[in-house]
Design a protein around this motif. Structure first.
Motif, PDB file in Angstrom:
ATOM      1  N   TYR A 278       2.895  -7.390   0.942  1.00 19.50           N
ATOM      2  CA  TYR A 278       3.603  -7.164   2.314  1.00 19.50           C
ATOM      3  C   TYR A 278       4.178  -8.953   1.859  1.00 19.50           C
ATOM      4  CZ  TYR A 278       5.425  -7.425   7.339  1.00 19.50           C
ATOM      5  OH  TYR A 278       6.457  -7.679   7.821  1.00 19.50           O
ATOM      6  N   LEU A 279       3.520 -10.229   2.392  1.00 21.33           N
ATOM      7  CA  LEU A 279       3.223 -10.732   3.091  1.00 21.33           C
ATOM      8  C   LEU A 279       3.725 -11.758   1.132  1.00 21.33           C
ATOM      9  CD1 LEU A 279      -0.187 -12.077   4.852  1.00 21.33           C
ATOM     10  CD2 LEU A 279       1.943 -11.332   4.993  1.00 21.33           C
ATOM     11  N   SER A 280       3.991 -11.058   0.031  1.00 19.76           N
ATOM     12  CA  SER A 280       5.152 -11.594  -0.884  1.00 19.76           C
ATOM     13  C   SER A 280       6.285 -10.740  -1.065  1.00 19.76           C
ATOM     14  CB  SER A 280       3.979 -11.540  -2.352  1.00 19.76           C
ATOM     15  OG  SER A 280       3.709 -10.831  -2.051  1.00 19.76           O
ATOM     16  N   GLY A 281       6.419  -9.783  -0.359  1.00 23.27           N
ATOM     17  CA  GLY A 281       7.742  -9.479  -0.719  1.00 23.27           C
ATOM     18  C   GLY A 281       7.686  -7.904   0.210  1.00 23.27           C
ATOM     19  N   ARG A 282       8.403  -8.430   1.547  1.00 24.89           N
ATOM     20  CA  ARG A 282       8.230  -7.258   2.532  1.00 24.89           C
ATOM     21  C   ARG A 282       8.815  -5.977   2.168  1.00 24.89           C
ATOM     22  NH1 ARG A 282       7.439 -10.630   7.851  1.00 24.89           N
ATOM     23  NH2 ARG A 282       6.028 -12.042   7.753  1.00 24.89           N
ATOM     24  N   ARG A 283      10.154  -6.430   1.935  1.00 25.55           N
ATOM     25  CA  ARG A 283      10.616  -5.089   1.685  1.00 25.55           C
ATOM     26  C   ARG A 283      10.285  -3.939   0.369  1.00 25.55           C
ATOM     27  NH1 ARG A 283      17.827  -5.602   0.747  1.00 25.55           N
ATOM     28  NH2 ARG A 283      17.342  -5.949   2.743  1.00 25.55           N
ATOM     29  N   GLU A 284      10.249  -4.774   0.234  1.00 25.75           N
ATOM     30  CA  GLU A 284       9.591  -3.872  -1.946  1.00 25.75           C
ATOM     31  C   GLU A 284       7.751  -3.128  -1.340  1.00 25.75           C
ATOM     32  OE1 GLU A 284       9.951  -6.865  -1.739  1.00 25.75           O
ATOM     33  OE2 GLU A 284      12.003  -6.780  -2.766  1.00 25.75           O
ATOM     34  N   ALA A 285       7.368  -3.639  -0.820  1.00 28.55           N
ATOM     35  CA  ALA A 285       6.414  -3.170  -0.161  1.00 28.55           C
ATOM     36  C   ALA A 285       5.915  -2.027   1.464  1.00 28.55           C
ATOM     37  CB  ALA A 285       5.105  -4.243   1.194  1.00 28.55           C
ATOM     38  N   VAL A 286       7.189  -2.278   2.258  1.00 25.05           N
ATOM     39  CA  VAL A 286       7.792  -0.615   2.729  1.00 25.05           C
ATOM     40  C   VAL A 286       8.057  -0.027   2.012  1.00 25.05           C
ATOM     41  CG1 VAL A 286       9.537  -0.983   5.197  1.00 25.05           C
ATOM     42  CG2 VAL A 286       8.153  -2.758   4.787  1.00 25.05           C
ATOM     43  N   GLU A 287       8.793  -0.306   1.296  1.00 20.03           N
ATOM     44  CA  GLU A 287       9.952   1.065   0.248  1.00 20.03           C
ATOM     45  C   GLU A 287       8.761   1.978  -0.075  1.00 20.03           C
ATOM     46  OE1 GLU A 287      12.772  -0.769  -1.773  1.00 20.03           O
ATOM     47  OE2 GLU A 287      13.983  -1.203  -0.720  1.00 20.03           O
ATOM     48  N   GLU A 288       6.837   0.629  -1.255  1.00 23.62           N
ATOM     49  CA  GLU A 288       5.945   1.434  -1.758  1.00 23.62           C
ATOM     50  C   GLU A 288       5.646   2.281  -0.481  1.00 23.62           C
ATOM     51  OE1 GLU A 288       2.246  -0.189  -3.311  1.00 23.62           O
ATOM     52  OE2 GLU A 288       3.962  -1.262  -4.080  1.00 23.62           O
ATOM     53  N   LEU A 289       5.125   1.666   0.593  1.00 22.66           N
ATOM     54  CA  LEU A 289       4.843   2.702   1.242  1.00 22.66           C
ATOM     55  C   LEU A 289       5.090   4.001   1.884  1.00 22.66           C
ATOM     56  CD1 LEU A 289       2.107   2.791   3.607  1.00 22.66           C
ATOM     57  CD2 LEU A 289       2.808   1.456   5.106  1.00 22.66           C
ATOM     58  N   MET A 290       6.387   4.368   2.338  1.00 22.70           N
ATOM     59  CA  MET A 290       7.618   4.752   2.463  1.00 22.70           C
ATOM     60  C   MET A 290       7.255   6.293   1.411  1.00 22.70           C
ATOM     61  SD  MET A 290       7.406   4.625   5.979  1.00 22.70           S
ATOM     62  CE  MET A 290       8.196   6.122   5.996  1.00 22.70           C
ATOM     63  N   ALA A 291       7.962   5.639   0.274  1.00 16.82           N
ATOM     64  CA  ALA A 291       7.188   6.521  -0.759  1.00 16.82           C
ATOM     65  C   ALA A 291       6.329   6.901  -1.337  1.00 16.82           C
ATOM     66  CB  ALA A 291       7.555   5.335  -2.309  1.00 16.82           C
ATOM     67  N   ASP A 292       4.741   6.573  -1.048  1.00 17.80           N
ATOM     68  CA  ASP A 292       3.508   7.167  -0.732  1.00 17.80           C
ATOM     69  C   ASP A 292       3.923   8.108   0.307  1.00 17.80           C
ATOM     70  OD1 ASP A 292       0.899   7.680  -1.442  1.00 17.80           O
ATOM     71  OD2 ASP A 292      -0.163   5.597  -1.060  1.00 17.80           O
TER      72      ASP A 292
END
Length: 503
Positions: A461-475
């Protein structure tokens, strides 16, 4: 639909802070069985209650911060979740030899609009149970700050419905809003800044309702009553309510919905006719709405060509026309409120219309107005309420797809779709208090999934917030879907074989 009248402008919406009251919690626990019975819920079956009990134990020990992500198909869900947390979790804890401090409870987010239609007393009770109100149509910084503090520092876990709104479909998971993932990562930020070692976990909970018995004649009676609202003769003897050979011949040519089975749902003539009546009913409702928007608002809604054979032409045409009328009605609301650049999903557009309407009804400048200015403010508030009525109409039809029953013509799916139509029609008639025929008592099925460890994702998340949020929501979506597919009578034996207990 509310009858026409003056909508007075009112004082601005204030934030209703949570103020947890142990005695309100005890009184609510005492009243919960009665409240569930008023919603025809006779029992709750829980798969994975011991897992949730263990997570509550770890939360109370200060080892984790717990975010509960639950399905939200109906307005009964808060009561069902209360049964899970107040009754089933302590029972599972006792069975597992765990000691939980009383009260076993969770705080929660709720829609700020609830006290507007349910009354100030409802808002007070929700606040006394630790509820945090949020305005969904804007960035509600005050509510987000309060929720963030509860998740990082509060004595209870925090429960959020990531779908954001009900869809009244027991087996259809709506789009998930990313705010839940953002909240979890903010908690990781806050814990790291304070030098705390707790893990942040999200536990997914699937929820659906199953009607006891299969009273197909009650379904037919509800179809009769809905057809009567459209001034059509009940159609049990033919597609258009005619009793002659033409109606019988038409029903002979009606394709059966896929997978029809069970009593009165075995691919028989009765099942084919029932499905045709449902599609025809929806088609007639759309026709009346198209006529209304043509005549009242001058919209260009030309008839659609139907090159496909029956019944495909009716089903496909219904889906196309449903999408068109939803966009048309929402466009009227947006135009009235000067939202000239509609964007986003249907739900996002509805939330913006709601917020724009609230901004015109609930104002902070009323005390400084002259009498004439106040009258004009009331006029503006009335216009805003009328615009919001178009949006409410869209909300009633927002989750219909035209294929939900065809894919699986079960008793519960018929019930869900017909009750959506009933609520929409009675709202338009201004008779929302009218209840549909009794279709049977229901069981609530809940399935607690494996928690997602958000802490281990914090570096990403600290290195790529949008990608981390999208990945978490997909999971999270994948896990909620898996639990939803596994919740219910048909899965209990399979889960028992995997060692998962049932409360």
């Amino acid at each position: 639909m509310p009858r026409a009248g003056i909508q007075p402008a009112q004082s601005g919406l204030r934030f209703l802070p949570a103020h947890f009251s142990p005695w309100v919690h005890r009184l609510s626990r005492w009243a919960l069985p009665l409240l569930l019975r008023t919603r025809e819920i006779v029992d709750c079956q829980v798969e994975g209650a011991e897992r949730l009990a263990q997570l509550f134990s770890e939360h109370q020990q200060g080892r984790v911060r717990l975010l509960i992500a639950f399905r939200h198909p109906t307005t009964t869900d808060p009561l069902t979740m209360a049964r899970l947390i107040w009754e089933e979790v302590p029972r599972a804890a006792r069975a597992a030899g765990l000691t939980l401090r009383r009260p076993v409870h969770s705080q929660f987010l709720y829609d700020r609009g609830i006290p507007l239609w349910a009354g100030e007393a409802a808002g007070w009770i929700l606040g006394a149970l630790g509820g945090i109100p949020i305005q969904r149509g804007k960035l509600d910084r005050v509510a987000l700050k309060a929720a963030r503090e509860v998740l990082a520092q509060g004595p209870f876990p925090l429960a959020i419905a990531p779908e954001g709104a009900t869809n009244n479909h027991g087996e259809l998971l709506g789009p998930l809003e990313p705010g839940l993932a953002q909240m979890a990562f903010w908690c990781c930020d806050d814990l790291a800044a304070a030098g705390r070692q707790e893990r942040v976990l999200i536990v997914p909970i699937a929820l659906k309702y199953v009607t006891q018995g299969r009273d197909w004649p009650a379904i037919d009676t509800l179809l009769d009553r809905l057809e009567a609202q459209l001034r059509r003769r009940p159609g049990r003897h033919g597609a258009e309510g005619s009793e002659g050979a033409e109606g019988s011949e038409a029903s002979d040519n009606t394709a059966h919905p896929a997978g029809a089975g069970g009593p009165m749902g075995d691919g028989s003539m009765a099942e084919a006719l029932r499905y045709r009546r449902l599609i025809q009913l929806g088609d007639n409702v759309i026709t009346l709405l198209e006529d209304f928007y043509r005549e009242a608002h001058g919209l260009d809604l030309p008839p659609l060509s139907t090159p496909a054979p029956y019944p495909s032409c009716l089903e496909n045409g219904f889906i196309t026309r449903l999408e068109r009328i939803r966009n048309a009605a929402l466009g009227v609301a947006e135009s009235r409120l000067q939202l000239l650049r509609p964007k986003g999903s249907l739900g996002e557009r509805c939330r913006r219309v709601e917020q724009a309407g609230w901004d015109r009804i609930y104002r902070d400048d009323l005390k400084a107005m002259t009498p004439l200015e106040r009258s004009l403010a009331d006029w503006q508030a009335t216009e805003a309420r009328l615009a919001m009525d178009h949006m409410r109409l869209v909300e009633y039809f927002s989750t219909l797809s035209g294929s939900y029953v065809a894919e699986k013509p079960s008793f519960d799916r018929y019930t869900e779709v017909l009750q959506i139509l009933w609520r929409a029609i009675t709202w338009i008639n201004g008779t929302s208090h009218d209840k549909p025929p009794e279709l049977g008592s229901r069981l609530a099925w809940l399935s607690v999934g494996e928690p997602i460890d958000v802490t281990e994702r914090h570096g990403r998340y600290l290195s790529g917030r949008r990608e981390a949020v999208e990945e978490l929501m997909a999971d999270l979506r994948a896990r909620m879907l898996a639990e939803l597919e596994g919740a219910g009578p048909g899965s209990q034996a399979a889960r028992a074989g995997r060692g998962t207990s049932s409360a």
